[in-house]
Write a protein that holds these residues in place. Sequence first.
Motif, PDB file in Angstrom:
ATOM      1  N   ARG A   1       0.795  -1.372  -0.020  1.00  0.00           N
ATOM      2  CA  ARG A   1      -0.115   0.015   0.123  1.00  0.00           C
ATOM      3  C   ARG A   1       0.835   1.191  -0.003  1.00  0.00           C
ATOM      4  N   GLY A   2       0.318   2.441  -0.377  1.00  0.00           N
ATOM      5  CA  GLY A   2       0.956   3.710  -0.412  1.00  0.00           C
ATOM      6  C   GLY A   2       1.945   3.809  -1.569  1.00  0.00           C
ATOM      7  N   ASN A   3       2.916   4.713  -1.343  1.00  0.00           N
ATOM      8  CA  ASN A   3       3.804   5.206  -2.426  1.00  0.00           C
ATOM      9  C   ASN A   3       4.975   6.016  -1.842  1.00  0.00           C
ATOM     10  N   GLY A   4       6.063   6.045  -2.503  1.00  0.00           N
ATOM     11  CA  GLY A   4       7.141   6.803  -2.051  1.00  0.00           C
ATOM     12  C   GLY A   4       8.318   6.927  -3.332  1.00  0.00           C
ATOM     13  N   MET A   5       9.479   7.231  -2.775  1.00  0.00           N
ATOM     14  CA  MET A   5      10.480   7.523  -3.923  1.00  0.00           C
ATOM     15  C   MET A   5      11.690   6.627  -3.265  1.00  0.00           C
ATOM     16  N   HIS A   6      12.318   6.091  -4.418  1.00  0.00           N
ATOM     17  CA  HIS A   6      13.440   5.200  -3.970  1.00  0.00           C
ATOM     18  C   HIS A   6      14.488   5.719  -5.084  1.00  0.00           C
ATOM     19  N   ILE A   7      16.012   5.662  -4.711  1.00  0.00           N
ATOM     20  CA  ILE A   7      16.978   5.697  -5.517  1.00  0.00           C
ATOM     21  C   ILE A   7      17.699   4.594  -5.303  1.00  0.00           C
ATOM     22  N   ILE A   8      18.009   3.862  -6.458  1.00  0.00           N
ATOM     23  CA  ILE A   8      18.653   2.524  -6.532  1.00  0.00           C
ATOM     24  C   ILE A   8      19.655   2.677  -7.711  1.00  0.00           C
ATOM     25  N   ASP A   9      20.934   2.473  -6.963  1.00  0.00           N
ATOM     26  CA  ASP A   9      21.901   2.469  -7.859  1.00  0.00           C
ATOM     27  C   ASP A   9      21.979   3.781  -9.025  1.00  0.00           C
ATOM     28  N   GLY A  10      21.772   4.945  -8.270  1.00  0.00           N
ATOM     29  CA  GLY A  10      21.985   6.073  -8.870  1.00  0.00           C
ATOM     30  C   GLY A  10      20.676   6.598  -9.646  1.00  0.00           C
ATOM     31  N   ARG A  11      19.705   5.702  -9.822  1.00  0.00           N
ATOM     32  CA  ARG A  11      18.363   5.986 -10.543  1.00  0.00           C
ATOM     33  C   ARG A  11      17.120   6.215  -9.639  1.00  0.00           C
ATOM     34  N   THR A  12      16.538   7.350  -9.744  1.00  0.00           N
ATOM     35  CA  THR A  12      15.229   7.725  -9.123  1.00  0.00           C
ATOM     36  C   THR A  12      13.907   6.843  -9.708  1.00  0.00           C
ATOM     37  N   TYR A  13      13.162   6.403  -8.726  1.00  0.00           N
ATOM     38  CA  TYR A  13      11.891   5.589  -9.174  1.00  0.00           C
ATOM     39  C   TYR A  13      10.704   6.087  -8.253  1.00  0.00           C
ATOM     40  N   ALA A  14       9.730   6.482  -8.803  1.00  0.00           N
ATOM     41  CA  ALA A  14       8.548   6.773  -8.118  1.00  0.00           C
ATOM     42  C   ALA A  14       7.731   5.414  -8.080  1.00  0.00           C
ATOM     43  N   THR A  15       7.774   4.847  -6.693  1.00  0.00           N
ATOM     44  CA  THR A  15       7.188   3.569  -6.555  1.00  0.00           C
ATOM     45  C   THR A  15       5.806   3.465  -5.762  1.00  0.00           C
TER      46      THR A  15
END
Length: 282
Positions: A51-65
Amino acid sequence: MLFKPTFSVTERLLETQPQLIEAEMQDIEHTRLNRAMHMHDDRVEIRLIRRGNGMHIIDGRTYATQAGDILIFHPYVLHDECADQVAGVEILGCSIGNIRIKNRKPNHILPDDCSPVIRGGWCTQETEALLSMIYEGQMKTPKVTQEMQEHLISTLVLLLYQAGTLNRELYQGKVYEVSRAIQDYIDQHYLEEIVISDIAQHLHMGESYLSHTFKKATGYSILQYVIRRRIGEAQSWLLMSELPITDIATKVGYNSVSHFHNAFRKAVGMTPQQYRTYWRHQ
């Protein structure tokens, strides 16, 4: 219906029996405490956003999750986990070691040119079912035996291997290449005083171009990234050691304890001591 590998598939791909290190379920209140830049060297972490949403930076890339996304953090890959402060995120996940897949690095499920975020789709339900049973097994639920637990873990690894292969995303583009080079420099020098002019000189590029490109790729300014890298390292020391907070501040590049406290509170939402106490009582 769960994905069920045949014995021939298992024998062809898995060269070892993957071992569960930890299974976890995090509610929205827990995940509102941001987990800044960190990495692990002995495991792959799997996270399903329920549930929900967030922001993840993984190995230098940003992902709206968002809900339905499956995140895979390989060893030595820096990742930054930031839940939406209003919606938060609810996570079901686990950490697994001793993974040996044919033609893959140790403890790697996905190839290097594959996105670490598998968007909600055909395998979300199967992943959630497997993670739920693995979590129940860790809680010593009688209906999940040790033998079943091993099969569940192997099935999860193979399921994500297949999903990642089908959703491969090539990492290409000048923006990412430049951002990756900046990140590599910061990762080597984040305990030191870093100024943009040093990075620009090292990469033979203009300061304005570097700042703009990094912000576009990661969502953070270079200074913000340095701070989150330091705070992420501090969080690891707080959770895994008994070191005094003054020593931890020095270890992560802060000469002033008050500056460390201010930076930590701003990034995480509580003081270093409150953070340590909070997680020790969970």
